[in-house]
Design an enzyme around this catalytic site. Sequence first.
Site, PDB file in Angstrom:
ATOM      1  N   GLU A  15      30.007 -27.117 -23.381  1.00 36.61           N
ATOM      2  CA  GLU A  15      29.030 -27.550 -24.389  1.00 36.61           C
ATOM      3  C   GLU A  15      29.344 -28.974 -24.793  1.00 36.61           C
ATOM      4  O   GLU A  15      30.507 -29.344 -24.946  1.00 36.61           O
ATOM      5  CB  GLU A  15      29.099 -26.714 -25.686  1.00 36.61           C
ATOM      6  N   GLU A  59      34.507 -20.076 -28.294  1.00 34.07           N
ATOM      7  CA  GLU A  59      35.108 -20.613 -29.516  1.00 34.07           C
ATOM      8  C   GLU A  59      35.729 -19.576 -30.435  1.00 34.07           C
ATOM      9  O   GLU A  59      35.263 -19.356 -31.562  1.00 34.07           O
ATOM     10  CB  GLU A  59      34.061 -21.419 -30.292  1.00 34.07           C
TER      11      GLU A  59
HETATM   12  C1  PNW Z   1      29.168 -24.762 -31.177  1.00 33.49           C
HETATM   13  N1  PNW Z   1      33.261 -28.574 -34.452  1.00 33.49           N
HETATM   14  O1  PNW Z   1      29.996 -24.607 -32.316  1.00 33.49           O
HETATM   15  C2  PNW Z   1      28.617 -23.387 -30.826  1.00 33.49           C
HETATM   16  O2  PNW Z   1      29.251 -22.853 -29.688  1.00 33.49           O
HETATM   17  C3  PNW Z   1      27.131 -23.329 -30.653  1.00 33.49           C
HETATM   18  O3  PNW Z   1      26.675 -21.990 -30.721  1.00 33.49           O
HETATM   19  C4  PNW Z   1      26.471 -24.202 -31.695  1.00 33.49           C
HETATM   20  O4  PNW Z   1      25.083 -24.062 -31.742  1.00 33.49           O
HETATM   21  C5  PNW Z   1      26.873 -25.625 -31.399  1.00 33.49           C
HETATM   22  O5  PNW Z   1      28.261 -25.788 -31.383  1.00 33.49           O
HETATM   23  C6  PNW Z   1      26.291 -26.639 -32.366  1.00 33.49           C
HETATM   24  O6  PNW Z   1      26.770 -26.411 -33.658  1.00 33.49           O
HETATM   25  C7  PNW Z   1      30.775 -25.633 -32.811  1.00 33.49           C
HETATM   26  O7  PNW Z   1      34.222 -28.237 -35.190  1.00 33.49           O
HETATM   27  C8  PNW Z   1      31.857 -25.290 -33.614  1.00 33.49           C
HETATM   28  O8  PNW Z   1      33.055 -29.786 -34.226  1.00 33.49           O
HETATM   29  C9  PNW Z   1      32.687 -26.238 -34.142  1.00 33.49           C
HETATM   30  C10 PNW Z   1      32.447 -27.579 -33.891  1.00 33.49           C
HETATM   31  C11 PNW Z   1      31.381 -27.941 -33.095  1.00 33.49           C
HETATM   32  C12 PNW Z   1      30.547 -26.964 -32.584  1.00 33.49           C
END
Ligand code: PNW
Length: 446
Positions: A352, A166
Amino acid sequence: MPRVNFPPDFLWGTATASYQIEGAWDEDGKGESIWDRFSHAEGNVRNGDTGDVACDHYHRYKEDVALMKELGLRGYRFSIGWPRIFPSGKGAVNSKGLDFYNRLVDELLAANIEPLITLYHWDLPMALQDQGGWANREIVEHFSHYAGTMAEALGDRVKHWVIFNEPAVFTLAAYIAGIHPPGLRDGALGMRASHIANLAQAEAFRVMKATGKASNVGTTLSMSSAYPASDGEEDRAAAERFHALTNVWFLEPLLKGTYPQPFVRPLDPARIGVLDGDMEKVRADLDFIGINLYTRAVVAHDEGEIQRGLREVRVQDAERTEMGWEVYPESLYSMIKRIAADYPGKPIYVTENGCSYSDAPDANGVVDDGRRIDYYRGYIGGVARAMTEGAPVKGYFAWTLMDNFEWTFGYSQRFGLVYVDHATQQRTIKNSGLWYRDLIADNGFD
Ligand code: PNW
């Protein structure tokens, strides 16, 4: 719903990240990371939580691999802490840090679990942040050297590599929105950092491939399918601008050699720091695309927002997880379809997908997290539907193996298939974990 089936070689797994589970933040020569510094400073993380101990996975990895085996996982996605390997981001390899990942990989292979390694899941060596972090072009060389070192060291046993987790989060959210370290609020700097991250992805890909040892190398993007707030042309154009920056900003340059158009006014490449020759350097024919997706975004045109000309609309009465994210299973289906159409032939891994619910063990030690099972049923059903319609999805990784340090939310949000009592480190498989185990064993579900 009819029975959902998957191909025999489908890679079912779970995902984690180094800082979120390992602990041992200053052991065996590890250098300080930006997340160590950030969490140690007051006011940045809920309840003052830190990843100093986290799930103590650094010491309990054998127990955790045994848990994965119990769940029948075929794959496991984890990340390497860069400051364990290069404590200050460059220089000599810290062999004790490397040994840990050697032992982990061997333990996984002995359990018949295929490792998929993320090289960077946000824990930058602090020493490199002090030199500007992702906003300093020198990081391209340091990162690609680190990536090549890992491919060289583990590539005899590890086939699957994810370059970044990300990049939108560790550049845009960290340099523009300021919610993650280094916590800056500088739009122009953030856009320049995003271009440098793209250069680093592509260079790392080349260096890894040059070792001859890294067979399947991709990268993982945070994605949220953008649904226009209405059928009107303006809202639809706004949703496209959202897609350009949030979903494909770190993909389009690599695979197509151009930046998409996320702003109301046409993008001037010079303003984001594109130098002569960069748009060739930024290209890399990735072996696969990794999608992280949790929810959707509903996007409306907004004249008042001068950059992207849009705003997100909050859907009333929607079902939400405890993170406040809308449960919308179709979003994973529609994103896979979009990516498969726009980048034809590229294998896709869902790297994920998951949800936060705080269900805890009852008096009998049972964690009855039916809402999580419903969530997975819906989203995985969407994966199956996209595959039936021809999308080349090769694997799916649930976020996450066990409850862990959820960044600025600390330990207050629980995404695990396994419950972790953070006081005792006791692990308990949730009902969703048992459901996932059965799904993997049957390679499908009813
Ligand atoms: C992920 N969104 O981040 C990360 O890769 C993980 O480390 C984290 O624990 C997981 O999601 C849960 O939060 C995200 O914009 C970043 O929807 C952005 C979003 C979702 C997840």
